[in-house]
Motif scaffolding. Structure first.
Motif, mmCIF file in Angstrom:
data_model
loop_
_atom_site.group_PDB
_atom_site.id
_atom_site.type_symbol
_atom_site.label_atom_id
_atom_site.label_comp_id
_atom_site.label_asym_id
_atom_site.label_seq_id
_atom_site.Cartn_x
_atom_site.Cartn_y
_atom_site.Cartn_z
ATOM 1 N N ASP A 17 -5.684 41.487 18.275
ATOM 2 C CA ASP A 17 -4.377 40.939 19.573
ATOM 3 C C ASP A 17 -4.743 39.484 18.776
ATOM 4 O O ASP A 17 -4.619 38.676 19.949
ATOM 5 C CB ASP A 17 -3.709 40.432 20.982
ATOM 6 C CG ASP A 17 -2.884 40.554 20.784
ATOM 7 O OD1 ASP A 17 -1.760 39.848 20.774
ATOM 8 O OD2 ASP A 17 -2.933 39.790 22.673
ATOM 9 N N PHE A 18 -4.164 39.097 17.525
ATOM 10 C CA PHE A 18 -4.408 37.596 17.013
ATOM 11 C C PHE A 18 -3.232 37.165 15.929
ATOM 12 O O PHE A 18 -3.240 37.945 15.806
ATOM 13 C CB PHE A 18 -5.822 37.770 15.963
ATOM 14 C CG PHE A 18 -6.703 37.515 16.643
ATOM 15 C CD1 PHE A 18 -7.583 35.739 16.188
ATOM 16 C CD2 PHE A 18 -7.857 38.084 17.063
ATOM 17 C CE1 PHE A 18 -9.045 35.469 16.905
ATOM 18 C CE2 PHE A 18 -8.841 38.179 17.688
ATOM 19 C CZ PHE A 18 -9.673 36.728 17.227
ATOM 20 N N CYS A 19 -3.330 35.289 16.239
ATOM 21 C CA CYS A 19 -1.727 35.730 15.938
ATOM 22 C C CYS A 19 -2.541 34.610 14.642
ATOM 23 O O CYS A 19 -3.723 33.616 15.383
ATOM 24 C CB CYS A 19 -0.643 35.024 16.670
ATOM 25 S SG CYS A 19 0.224 33.507 15.604
ATOM 26 N N ALA A 47 2.129 27.940 18.141
ATOM 27 C CA ALA A 47 1.792 28.693 18.890
ATOM 28 C C ALA A 47 2.240 28.923 20.055
ATOM 29 O O ALA A 47 1.871 30.013 20.928
ATOM 30 C CB ALA A 47 -0.186 28.200 19.210
ATOM 31 N N MET A 48 2.652 27.516 20.295
ATOM 32 C CA MET A 48 3.466 27.843 21.944
ATOM 33 C C MET A 48 4.687 29.050 22.341
ATOM 34 O O MET A 48 4.860 29.639 22.885
ATOM 35 C CB MET A 48 4.393 26.952 21.949
ATOM 36 C CG MET A 48 3.366 25.140 22.356
ATOM 37 S SD MET A 48 4.387 23.948 23.046
ATOM 38 C CE MET A 48 5.033 23.730 22.070
ATOM 39 N N ASP A 49 5.071 29.326 20.624
ATOM 40 C CA ASP A 49 6.154 30.327 20.302
ATOM 41 C C ASP A 49 5.463 32.397 20.775
ATOM 42 O O ASP A 49 6.254 32.620 20.867
ATOM 43 C CB ASP A 49 6.810 30.402 19.674
ATOM 44 C CG ASP A 49 7.399 28.941 20.318
ATOM 45 O OD1 ASP A 49 7.844 28.460 20.969
ATOM 46 O OD2 ASP A 49 7.785 28.520 18.729
ATOM 47 N N VAL A 50 4.282 32.006 20.308
ATOM 48 C CA VAL A 50 4.115 33.607 20.420
ATOM 49 C C VAL A 50 3.053 33.918 21.461
ATOM 50 O O VAL A 50 2.628 33.409 22.356
ATOM 51 C CB VAL A 50 2.860 33.222 19.058
ATOM 52 C CG1 VAL A 50 3.432 33.032 17.919
ATOM 53 C CG2 VAL A 50 2.247 32.979 19.423
ATOM 54 N N GLU A 51 3.238 35.662 21.335
ATOM 55 C CA GLU A 51 2.804 36.017 22.607
ATOM 56 C C GLU A 51 1.405 36.502 22.504
ATOM 57 O O GLU A 51 0.367 36.380 23.626
ATOM 58 C CB GLU A 51 3.697 37.405 22.890
ATOM 59 C CG GLU A 51 4.912 37.473 23.058
ATOM 60 C CD GLU A 51 5.113 36.820 24.562
ATOM 61 O OE1 GLU A 51 5.010 37.279 25.654
ATOM 62 O OE2 GLU A 51 6.334 35.873 24.693
ATOM 63 N N ASN A 52 0.876 36.319 21.066
ATOM 64 C CA ASN A 52 -0.228 36.762 21.500
ATOM 65 C C ASN A 52 -2.080 36.082 21.923
ATOM 66 O O ASN A 52 -1.486 34.719 22.226
ATOM 67 C CB ASN A 52 -1.292 36.506 19.761
ATOM 68 C CG ASN A 52 -0.054 37.512 18.745
ATOM 69 O OD1 ASN A 52 0.664 36.614 18.663
ATOM 70 N ND2 ASN A 52 -0.358 38.180 18.496
ATOM 71 N N LYS A 53 -3.090 36.719 22.756
ATOM 72 C CA LYS A 53 -3.578 36.391 23.680
ATOM 73 C C LYS A 53 -5.273 35.587 22.688
ATOM 74 O O LYS A 53 -5.507 34.617 22.721
ATOM 75 C CB LYS A 53 -4.971 37.625 23.623
ATOM 76 C CG LYS A 53 -5.297 37.431 25.053
ATOM 77 C CD LYS A 53 -5.746 38.724 25.840
ATOM 78 C CE LYS A 53 -6.804 39.915 24.608
ATOM 79 N NZ LYS A 53 -7.042 40.457 24.857
ATOM 80 N N PHE A 70 -1.036 22.239 23.618
ATOM 81 C CA PHE A 70 -0.180 23.284 23.895
ATOM 82 C C PHE A 70 -0.409 23.996 24.370
ATOM 83 O O PHE A 70 0.560 25.171 24.298
ATOM 84 C CB PHE A 70 0.546 23.501 22.650
ATOM 85 C CG PHE A 70 1.540 22.024 22.338
ATOM 86 C CD1 PHE A 70 1.861 20.934 23.402
ATOM 87 C CD2 PHE A 70 1.653 20.955 20.876
ATOM 88 C CE1 PHE A 70 2.262 19.982 23.009
ATOM 89 C CE2 PHE A 70 1.967 19.941 20.536
ATOM 90 C CZ PHE A 70 2.561 19.322 21.565
ATOM 91 N N SER A 71 -1.360 25.718 24.169
ATOM 92 C CA SER A 71 -1.485 26.764 25.194
ATOM 93 C C SER A 71 -2.993 27.000 24.998
ATOM 94 O O SER A 71 -3.467 27.637 24.917
ATOM 95 C CB SER A 71 -1.510 27.782 22.906
ATOM 96 O OG SER A 71 0.039 27.194 22.132
#
Ligand code: 13P
Ligand code: SF4
Length: 304
Positions: A17-19, A47-53, A70-71
């Motif tokens: 679960d990486f972006c 990164a604010m828009d992505v679901e990854n952990k 931001f995250s």
């Protein structure tokens, strides 16, 4: 070999679960496996828009810090703990406190290339792609701009009604480019257009057909009918442009314009971080994060 490592990264990043975010100054093998690539501004908000952990930043420390600001609920990793931006560390917090005392009626505008700690004492943050717009949208007239004096003086020329004080800071890579480099390149390629990053010294920026951020330069090429360009920014942009537009010619202003910190991360480092064997997780106190976020929120408001 490269393809094998890339394949392993692509499959493991899903499993763990990486972006992956990569600044445009990274090498093509890393850009190919990234979920998002871009300039400092694009990466700071992506990164604010992505679901990854997990978010892995392939770039330098201040970029990973801005993602964390931001995250806060995501685990944010910096690919190489040693990858810092020398400009971001030129000014320490005590020196900034003294500057604020020296200029009590100035608003402190920080280039995003600053540490999270320094951002806690700043009023507004900007990136190279947003600095002119944000500073023109600010109601305040008197500005203390840190740390890049070249970007500060570029903005001053674009927004002459503001009074911008700069300090003695800047990017060692971009400010190594000289007017003599420009004269030589123009003599060698007389029909080429000259595109430059505003982190370069004013004498170089003044000779350009266009000055803008990494993305600005790439967008300019996309829209231009010109077939030859001299590029006055980090040389990976020359490489990316040449791959994207094989029918055009791109010449580096200087073969020495390479950021060593941006080149520290290798494809195998990316794999090692995802496997849990390398990298650094970015952590900061919640107090620091909230205070540093204020100038970044103002950046987003004024950039609209
Ligand atoms: P941008 O990505 O905002 O153009 O900045 C260039 C740079 O030097 C990043 O450290
Ligand atoms: Fe910092 Fe300059 Fe390298 Fe960008 S190119 S990371 S501003 S040293």
């Amino acid at each position: 070999m490269i393809a094998d490592v890339q394949k392993e990264i692509l499959s493991l990043k899903k499993e763990k679960d990486f972006c992956i975010l990569a600044h445009c100054y990274q090498t093509p093998d890393i850009l190919e496996i990234a979920d998002f690539t871009g300039d400092s501004f694009a990466l700071s908000t992506k990164a604010m828009d992505v679901e990854n952990k997990n978010i892995l930043m392939c770039g330098v420390r201040f970029m990973a810090e801005t993602v964390k600001i931001f995250s806060p609920d995501k685990k944010v990793w910096l690919s190489k703990p040693d990858a810092g931006c020398p400009m971001a560390e030129q000014l320490d917090i005590d020196s900034l406190r003294k500057l604020r005392e020296q200029y009590p009626d100035h608003v402190v505008v920080a280039y995003v290339n600053t540490t999270a700690e320094l951002k806690t004492l700043c009023d507004v943050c900007v990136t190279s792609s947003s600095a002119v717009q944000i500073i023109s949208n600010m109601p305040e007239k008197k500005i203390l701009f840190i740390p890049d004096c070249n970007l500060g003086s570029y903005v001053q020329k674009q927004v002459p009604d503001k009074e911008i004080v700069t300090i003695n800071g800047g990017c060692p890579v971009h400010s190594s480019l000289t007017a003599e480099d420009v004269r030589k390149a123009k003599a060698a390629h007389p029909t080429a257009q000259f595109l430059v990053h505003p982190e370069c010294i004013p004498a170089v920026v003044e000779m350009a057909d266009y000055a803008g951020s990494t993305t600005g330069i790439m967008d300019y090429v996309a829209k231009s009918d010109c077939r030859e360009f001299i590029i006055g920014t980090e040389n990976s942009i020359v490489q990316h442009l040449q791959l994207a537009y094989p029918e055009k010619m791109f010449y580096p202003l200087s073969k020495h314009c390479v950021c060593p910190d941006m080149k520290l991360t290798s494809l195998t480092d990316v794999l090692s971080v995802i496997k849990g064997h390398a990298g650094e997780e970015i952590n900061m106190s919640e107090e620091m994060r909230i205070q540093a976020k204020k100038c970044m929120d103002r950046m987003l408001e004024l950039g609209k």
